[in-house]
Scaffold this active site. Sequence first.
Site, short mmCIF file in Angstrom:
data_model
loop_
_atom_site.label_atom_id
_atom_site.label_comp_id
_atom_site.label_asym_id
_atom_site.label_seq_id
_atom_site.Cartn_x
_atom_site.Cartn_y
_atom_site.Cartn_z
N CYS A 79 0.83 -1.21 0.00
CA CYS A 79 0.00 0.00 0.00
C CYS A 79 0.87 1.26 0.00
O CYS A 79 1.90 1.32 0.66
CB CYS A 79 -0.89 -0.02 1.24
N CYS A 82 1.07 3.99 4.18
CA CYS A 82 2.10 4.01 5.24
C CYS A 82 3.45 3.61 4.66
O CYS A 82 3.53 2.69 3.86
CB CYS A 82 1.74 3.02 6.34
N TYR A 317 -1.54 32.11 5.78
CA TYR A 317 -1.82 30.76 5.25
C TYR A 317 -2.82 30.09 6.20
O TYR A 317 -2.58 29.01 6.70
CB TYR A 317 -0.56 29.91 5.15
N GLU A 338 -5.56 33.83 3.45
CA GLU A 338 -5.56 32.52 2.78
C GLU A 338 -5.92 32.72 1.31
O GLU A 338 -6.77 33.54 0.97
CB GLU A 338 -6.58 31.61 3.50
N CYS A 414 5.22 22.09 7.70
CA CYS A 414 5.08 20.68 7.35
C CYS A 414 6.29 20.22 6.54
O CYS A 414 6.30 19.11 6.02
CB CYS A 414 3.78 20.45 6.58
N1 SAH Z 1 -3.34 26.66 9.07
C1 SAH Z 1 -4.30 26.02 8.20
C2 SAH Z 1 -3.70 25.18 7.09
C3 SAH Z 1 -2.45 25.60 6.50
S1 SAH Z 1 -2.04 24.64 5.08
C4 SAH Z 1 -5.20 25.12 8.98
O1 SAH Z 1 -4.84 24.70 10.05
O2 SAH Z 1 -6.27 24.79 8.53
C5 SAH Z 1 -1.42 25.91 4.04
C6 SAH Z 1 -2.49 26.79 3.48
O3 SAH Z 1 -1.84 27.82 2.72
C7 SAH Z 1 -3.44 26.13 2.51
O4 SAH Z 1 -4.76 26.37 2.96
C8 SAH Z 1 -3.19 26.83 1.16
O5 SAH Z 1 -4.36 27.00 0.41
C9 SAH Z 1 -2.65 28.16 1.60
N2 SAH Z 1 -1.77 28.89 0.69
C10 SAH Z 1 -0.90 28.40 -0.22
N3 SAH Z 1 -0.18 29.39 -0.79
C11 SAH Z 1 -0.61 30.55 -0.21
C12 SAH Z 1 -0.23 31.93 -0.37
N4 SAH Z 1 0.71 32.28 -1.21
N5 SAH Z 1 -0.86 32.83 0.39
C13 SAH Z 1 -1.83 32.47 1.28
N6 SAH Z 1 -2.22 31.19 1.45
C14 SAH Z 1 -1.62 30.24 0.72
#
Ligand code: SAH
Length: 459
Positions: A79, A82, A317, A338, A414
Amino acid sequence: MEFVKNQIVTLTIEDMGTNGEGVGRVDGFTLFIKDAVIGDVIEAKILKLKKNYGYARIEKILEPGKDRVEPVCPVARQCGGCSLQHLSYEKQLEWKFDKVKNCLERIGGLEHIEEKMEPVYGMEDPYYYRNKAQFPVGTDRNGQLITGFYAGRTHSIVENTHCCIQAKINQQILEMVMEYCHRNHITAYDEKNHKGVLRHILTRVGFQTGEIMVCLIVNGGKKKLVNLGQLVDDLKAISGMTSITLNINKEKTNRILGDKIISIWGQDYITDYIGNVKYQISPLSFYQVNPAQTEVLYGKALEYANLQGEETVWDLYCGIGTISLFLAQKAKKVYGVEIIPQAIEDARQNAKINGFDNVEFFVGKAEEVLPREYEKHGVYADVIVVDPPRKGCDETLLDTIVTMAPKRVVYVSCDPATLARDVKILGEKGYQVEKVSVVDQFGHTSHVESVVLMSRKDK
Ligand code: SAH
């Protein structure tokens, strides 16, 4: 020594690569071997040769490494889900901690960073932790309908209805859907000729509320699923069933979900909590997949932000505003930014159902919105939180952050490599690392999440 494809070699695994694969050498030549762990002595078959390294597959384990364990899942090796189940969970955590440490040292240029690192936050129980699953539907060699997960890097399905990192209820749901399909001759969607009906089965479970969602992703409309009522009757008998929907996806695409949702039974969304904050989750919403560890991760972000109630905070973000709302519990004002408009709609809705009136959201690129708001309106920040995708922050954004000069920057990441790159840039411009924590959100996979607190050196 010259190597050839399909050659069998014997070697000892000495290291782990960035994706968790085993690394060993034969006559100084490096081989990357999936599912091998440090200390394994193995016979491996060479699959692919590059100039300075190659890839091989385990043929036989001659002597297992001391941290090798028997995977709980019988199809773990085939798979694509994992990649680390054969490694003890403690070692997985140690490897994730080291990965962050090594990136911060080597890419970030930070010496003795270990002194600033908290012990890794692992899961209490690293099984059955995911609240969202998307199972592809296909056919086996005999034309029988099957579901499971894709094998690594392919679209061939490894049949499995009991995934041991997903919510346990999935097995019952999948069996009901398969039974219904067999009985009613519902076909699986075939990517090659763009024919057939059922593409994926999406499930979501609210771990705090017990609410369950099932969404069938269909190549066509509701009419393609004859006698759907039979399936709905079965599914709604499951305790906690809250939402049954169809998602229409008629496109020739790798994207799982289409844009259109059709209600079948119950609501179109489920609710769940992270800490005290409530979220409404629709089939299309982004929502963290490991709610228990998300609470730990965002709890760290909140702790590092060190809010006393008077602060103005920017959450860049922000997705559906998960961190923003967490921060809003303690801040005077939170601004979220976002890029995806739908996510901001969810964020606003979530702010409303929780009664937060101290949050405001902007749609747009963080690296455009923040400089614009700063230059036009002279916005201010005591604390800036960023949680960028893997590629990290845009340098323009880092420059604006430095110009705005918040007391603290909290970086949720991440990808430790881009985290380290950005931490280095902020370090050269007046910020220093105070604390680092690594939180395991994705046990048995090689993904690593971490949070870094940086503060202004002159404060
Ligand atoms: N903190 C959020 C998730 C972050 S994941 C939570 O906990 O739900 C990263 C996020 O950044 C995603 O939602 C993606 O759509 C957004 N993203 C990607 N590039 C971006 C940019 N240049 N400016 C703003 N947001 C962005």
